[in-house]
Enzyme design. Structure first.
Site, PDB file in Angstrom:
ATOM      1  N   HIS A   1      53.736  11.322 -29.657  1.00 54.19           N
ATOM      2  CA  HIS A   1      53.338   9.992 -30.271  1.00 54.19           C
ATOM      3  C   HIS A   1      51.533  10.555 -30.007  1.00 54.19           C
ATOM      4  O   HIS A   1      51.177  10.526 -28.792  1.00 54.19           O
ATOM      5  CB  HIS A   1      53.607   8.993 -29.375  1.00 54.19           C
ATOM      6  CG  HIS A   1      52.552   7.706 -29.735  1.00 54.19           C
ATOM      7  ND1 HIS A   1      52.626   7.070 -30.992  1.00 54.19           N
ATOM      8  CD2 HIS A   1      51.433   7.226 -29.038  1.00 54.19           C
ATOM      9  CE1 HIS A   1      51.755   6.148 -30.733  1.00 54.19           C
ATOM     10  NE2 HIS A   1      51.092   6.167 -29.521  1.00 54.19           N
TER      11      HIS A   1
ATOM     12  N   ASP B   1      49.870   4.946 -42.141  1.00 58.76           N
ATOM     13  CA  ASP B   1      49.274   4.501 -43.226  1.00 58.76           C
ATOM     14  C   ASP B   1      48.836   5.489 -44.242  1.00 58.76           C
ATOM     15  O   ASP B   1      48.056   5.312 -45.321  1.00 58.76           O
ATOM     16  CB  ASP B   1      47.659   3.816 -43.087  1.00 58.76           C
ATOM     17  CG  ASP B   1      47.807   2.400 -42.406  1.00 58.76           C
ATOM     18  OD1 ASP B   1      49.077   1.608 -42.628  1.00 58.76           O
ATOM     19  OD2 ASP B   1      47.133   1.957 -41.486  1.00 58.76           O
TER      20      ASP B   1
ATOM     21  N   SER C   1      51.631  23.069 -40.730  1.00 62.19           N
ATOM     22  CA  SER C   1      52.683  22.199 -40.669  1.00 62.19           C
ATOM     23  C   SER C   1      53.434  22.446 -42.218  1.00 62.19           C
ATOM     24  O   SER C   1      53.663  21.271 -42.986  1.00 62.19           O
ATOM     25  CB  SER C   1      52.601  20.860 -40.516  1.00 62.19           C
ATOM     26  OG  SER C   1      51.871  20.671 -39.243  1.00 62.19           O
TER      27      SER C   1
END
Length: 438
Positions: free
Chosen positions: A178, A230, A315
């Site tokens: 997180h 979002d 990534s």
């Protein structure tokens, strides 16, 4: 559902409980102590970066010296071990004129080019039960297919938040994170947003969960999911298989797949993209030959992690992601041929060479919304381009300079018809020397 702080702590408690139930306590039980198991390391990295944009994009020329100092404590003894991780980074400009500097990410921009010197520091506290560790701090460096801060410049990128890792069962590694703030590799600010790199849209929170499992000694699978608040939800799967043909020969197959969809406020617009790649490699002695295929299905490009405006991180585990471009345009498909030579079997351990050529075509953004953040592709269709990368690396194997490495990298990118990108050439020199202080 996004993996928030509450969910992460619940997962940590559940994992710790399972650890106790299966009796896997070797990791923490072998602790020698907070100071006794501590390590202090220094990495000196010198980097020269020369990018020729061929008048289509900005030229970038920077040269700097960086130092990465890291202290990793051991854990206190007992069922629950406590520890700390500390880091300090420093960058010095060796060359970088105002005209060409402040753009490559090697040095830290100062508004008029790049700063002569820059530094940053970070810390994390950690606890361990058995083989499960939970960290909280602002110098976290997870590295996985959906969240991988880069260490490709003088300073590494780091994140702030919670990071859980667990290896309670043989062959299985799971992790969850997180993350609430970012520090980019060309920044000393540890409270930046995370970004959709190509869209240039930021978010304050990234959650991820996943892991890898060794089905056999030769076959591994990986599954990950991420929620960029979002912006998008992204899912990843991998299958990797290696088969030994003899003591000196083997074949390898590697399949990667991403699925990305918009979420929440959809700051990067509508996204419905599948991107996948397949690589097949044959190795004999020190030679490896590899062929790759990569495809993007969707009217927006395959996008991934940025940790500052205009920067791109790691990534993207697709096979044809390269030094200069990623071959990840809307509906694009690409083929690649790779060759690697490890000179160890021929009496020169530490010396290696590699070359690759990738050609992409079929980029089609004609169905993209005109108000999309990816509209820089225009309404291009049937776009073509190619890239060639060359590399040579040597790592000293013994003596006082053991571990010293010199790496030379050169890349050429050329555009074809209906191009949305630019032709360019890039040359990098990276010299590293690791010091194990204690």
């Amino acid at each position: 559902m996004p993996l928030g702080r509450k969910h992460l702590l619940i997962l940590a408690n559940a994992t710790i409980s399972m650890a106790g139930s299966v009796g896997a306590t070797a990791g923490q039980s072998e602790s020698q102590g907070f100071l006794e198991d501590g390590h202090l390391n220094l990495l000196a990295r010198n980097m020269y970066w020369n990018h020729d944009g061929h008048a289509g994009s900005a030229d970038k020329r920077e040269w700097g010296q960086g130092f990465q100092l890291s202290y990793t404590s051991g854990y206190t003894e007992g069922l629950l071990g406590l520890g700390v991780d500390l880091s300090a980074y420093q960058v010095t400009k060796l060359d970088g004129t105002k005209k060409y500097s402040g753009r490559a990410g090697v040095l830290v921009p100062d508004g008029e080019g790049s700063a002569d010197e820059a530094s940053s520091a970070g810390a994390a506290v950690k606890l361990r039960v058995s083989e499960t560790e939970l960290r909280y701090g602002n110098n976290l460096r997870p590295y996985n297919p959906v969240f991988a801060p880069s260490d490709g410049r003088l300073m590494p990128s780091t994140a702030k938040g919670f990071w859980l890792t667990s290896s309670e069962w043989d062959g299985l590694m799971i992790e969850a994170g997180h993350m609430t703030a970012a520090k980019d590799f060309n920044s000393t600010n540890s409270s930046d947003d995370f970004f959709a790199a190509y869209a240039g849209k930021g978010t304050s929170t990234v959650d991820f969960f996943g892991g890898t499992y060794a089905l056999t000694d030769a076959m591994n699978i990986g599954l990950y999911g991420a929620d960029y608040k979002d912006i998008w939800k992204q899912y990843y799967t991998n299958l990797n298989l290696t088969h030994a043909l003899s003591d000196t020969q083997s074949i390898n197959f590697d399949f990667n797949l991403y699925k990305t969809n918009e979420t929440g406020a959809a700051l990067a617009g509508d996204i419905d993209t599948i991107a996948y790649s397949l690589a097949a490699a044959y190795s004999i002695s020190g030679h490896t030959f590899k062929l790759t295929y990569q495809k993007v299905d969707g009217d927006t490009p395959f996008d991934y992690l940025g940790m500052g405006p205009g920067t791109y991180h790691d990534s993207i585990y697709l096979a044809n992601s390269s030094m200069l471009v990623d071959f990840n345009g809307p509906n694009e498909h690409s083929w690649g041929a790779f060759y690697t030579l490890n000179m160890a079997p021929y009496g020169v351990p530490g010396l290696s060479f590699s070359a690759r050529y990738i050609k992409g075509s079929g980029v089609d953004a004609s169905h993209m919304s005109i108000d999309s953040p990816y509209a820089f592709y225009g309404d291009k269709s049937s776009e073509e381009h190619w890239e060639r990368d060359l590399e040579a690396k040597y790592v000293v194997q013994s003596g006082n300079l053991k571990g010293l490495s010199v790496r030379l990298r050169q890349a050429t990118h050329r555009i074809g018809n209906n191009a949305s990108d630019y032709s360019s050439d890039q040359f990098r020199v990276i010299v590293e020397y690791p010091f194990n202080i204690f």
